[in-house]
Scaffold this active site. Structure first.
Site, PDB file in Angstrom:
ATOM      1  N   HIS A 171      37.793  44.070  42.363  1.00 14.93           N
ATOM      2  CA  HIS A 171      36.570  43.244  41.283  1.00 14.93           C
ATOM      3  C   HIS A 171      37.656  42.849  40.760  1.00 14.93           C
ATOM      4  O   HIS A 171      36.913  42.097  40.038  1.00 14.93           O
ATOM      5  CB  HIS A 171      35.401  43.411  41.104  1.00 14.93           C
ATOM      6  CG  HIS A 171      34.812  44.260  42.657  1.00 14.93           C
ATOM      7  ND1 HIS A 171      34.313  43.411  43.447  1.00 14.93           N
ATOM      8  CD2 HIS A 171      34.142  45.575  42.740  1.00 14.93           C
ATOM      9  CE1 HIS A 171      33.445  43.846  44.681  1.00 14.93           C
ATOM     10  NE2 HIS A 171      33.846  45.490  43.869  1.00 14.93           N
ATOM     11  N   SER A 220      60.338  28.884  30.130  1.00 14.50           N
ATOM     12  CA  SER A 220      59.650  27.805  29.959  1.00 14.50           C
ATOM     13  C   SER A 220      60.127  26.313  29.518  1.00 14.50           C
ATOM     14  O   SER A 220      60.724  27.018  28.245  1.00 14.50           O
ATOM     15  CB  SER A 220      57.936  27.777  29.653  1.00 14.50           C
ATOM     16  OG  SER A 220      57.622  27.203  29.343  1.00 14.50           O
TER      17      SER A 220
END
Length: 523
Positions: free
Chosen positions: A196, A326
């Site tokens: 999870h 970036s």
């Protein structure tokens, strides 16, 4: 006072000018002079045609060659030669000189001439029949004898599928070899397991890698199965009844059957499809694209894990010295290759639906609504999977693991996981299980609160070390929380999986491992 006066004077001298416009503002000029929706027809004429990014930006030379016009149309000529050769062997009046001429012109395809004929006849196959006949005039009367367009079209598709699968198999094996080395190297490095996406029992970095490998191994097995069982369409005629060939051989059924077998054998196939309409069943396309989708699923899962681990700073994919992560944030090291894998994989996984609908909508012996979509999804599925496998090998070969970061994350959670071991050791030393359990529960709650509310490190072990109730384990507390004690059989599972499942495949396919990649990863 003088300083204040000077500052005011400075501000007055340097205040923004109040512009008075006697002509159009730049914004008005932009609106009137710049066509934001198009460009003049004479500007950049060579760049006004759409370029497919899969081909122009990503695809490899090897897979592009398999799906190229050169491969397609030279294969057509080979198929015509194979048919004529088999027909001669079975008694039709075809001369050696005709076959010699065909053999001499398998590769000098005049595409301009073929397009000229296609424009005249409005038929691509007949365009190439006549272009072939111009360079092999003696053979012109017997080229395509008894065949339908699908003889060259479908059989060539099957050959391209086969060659594409062979390249995919080679690259799958090479990816497995690189991942084998990675799994072996990190077989015993404990790391947090996640269920999870919440911390769970420990595993090892190498054991997690075997999960990726197992998926790719299943893909390899599916690819191998398809290669072993892929049938050629063969010589079937207009609606699959072989009626024209039965006419050519004066009703001799055995010769028609032999013709089919001989052509398939000459083109390198042990199997030919038992029955067909005009085309081979489009179910085959669905099966092949489903295999490619399976590879894409495996790649997506692997690279999805890597992207999440990159966020945790535990693992990084290769990052070139001059690579920019970036354009705005210069410090970033984005997992761009893994993201590209996921992006391409998402497209590949969408393709079987098109193949399924195409197969389902083939009426009776054939409808032509299969043609346009197959020209797109079959090559693009292979081109994209090939890129994905190149990227997987590149990522796996240069993947960086940061053991100290991995260890930190383990030690943030391990004290909680170790409480049962500590409890049992204290009980064995004569402690009261219930009293110890309550003390651990309180210490755990307090330590968890410190971590969550104050952002401090987990201090559960320090609390236990300071509590006299746990004095019996104080001297060996550190050894009780050695991460390797909590990974179960992870290391043994790595060794067993590699020895039993991966090494036999690599041994079997060792020739494929010696083939050097033609293309690297450039973007």
């Amino acid at each position: 006072h003088n300083q204040i006066i000077s500052h005011k004077a400075f501000l007055l001298q340097n205040k923004p000018l109040q512009r008075t416009y006697t002509m159009s503002s730049n914004a008005e000029k932009f609106a009137s002079e710049v066509d934001v929706t198009g460009f003049p027809g004479d500007v950049l004429p060579e760049q006004q045609k759409y370029e497919h990014p899969l081909v122009q930006r990503y695809a490899t030379k090897e897979m592009s060659a398999i799906w190229s016009p050169a491969m397609k149309f030279t294969t057509w000529r080979k198929l015509w030669l194979a048919l004529a050769t088999a027909e001669q062997e079975l008694g039709l009046k075809i001369t050696d000189e005709q076959l010699d001429q065909m053999r001499s012109h398998l590769y000098d395809v005049d595409f301009a001439k073929a397009e000229e004929y296609e424009s005249k006849f409005r038929h691509d196959v007949m365009g190439h029949v006549h272009a072939f006949g111009e360079v092999a005039p003696l053979a012109m009367p017997i080229i395509h004898l008894g065949a339908t367009s699908c003889y060259v079209g479908d059989n060539t598709d099957i050959i391209q599928l086969k060659e594409g699968l062979k390249l995919v198999r080679r690259k799958l094996v090479q990816v497995l070899a690189v991942l084998r080395d990675f799994a072996q190297k990190y077989r015993d490095l404990p790391t947090l397991g996640f269920t999870h996406y919440q911390p769970a029992q420990l595993t090892t970095v190498g054991k997690r890698c075997t999960l990726w490998m197992q998926d790719l191994l299943l893909d390899y097995e599916r690819v191998s199965y398809e290669l072993e069982n892929l049938p050629m369409r063969g010589v079937k005629g207009t609606t699959g009844t072989q009626a024209t060939f039965l006419e050519l051989f004066d009703g001799d059924h055995e010769k028609v059957k032999l013709l089919n077998q001989k052509v398939c054998s000459m083109m390198g196939f042990d199997k030919c499809i038992p029955v067909s309409g005009q085309t081979y069943t489009r179910k085959i396309d669905f099966h092949i694209l489903s295999v490619l989708s399976g590879i894409a699923q495996s790649a997506y899962k692997m690279c999805g894990d890597i992207r999440l681990l990159a966020n945790l700073k535990e693992v990084e994919e290769p990052f070139a010295n001059n690579q920019i992560g970036s354009s705005a944030m210069a410090y970033k090291r984005n997992p761009m290759r893994s993201e590209r894998v996921c992006s391409l994989a998402r497209y590949i996984m969408s393709l079987p639906a098109g193949a399924a609908n195409t197969h389902a909508n083939q009426w009776f012996e054939r409808t032509l609504d299969d043609s346009a979509i197959r020209r797109i999804i079959l090559p693009e599925g292979f081109l994209a999977v090939d890129v994905v496998l190149n990227l997987l090998q590149n990522i796996a070969d240069g993947m960086v693991v940061w053991p100290r970061v991995v260890e930190k994350h383990v030690m943030d959670e391990l004290p909680f996981m170790a409480t049962e071991v500590i409890l049992m050791e204290c009980v064995k030393a004569g402690g009261d299980r219930q009293e110890l359990h309550e003390a651990i529960r309180v210490h755990s709650m307090d330590a968890g609160k410190i971590v969550k509310s104050e952002g401090k490190p987990n201090d559960l072990l320090e609390r236990i070390a300071a509590d006299p109730l746990f004095a019996s384990v104080h001297s060996k507390l550190e050894s009780l929380v050695d991460p390797k004690l909590f990974v179960g059989r992870s290391m043994e599972q790595v060794d067993e999986f590699l020895a039993d499942c991966i090494v036999p495949v690599l041994e079997k396919e060792k020739d494929l491992l010696e083939v050097e990649q033609v293309d690297g990863v450039n973007v």
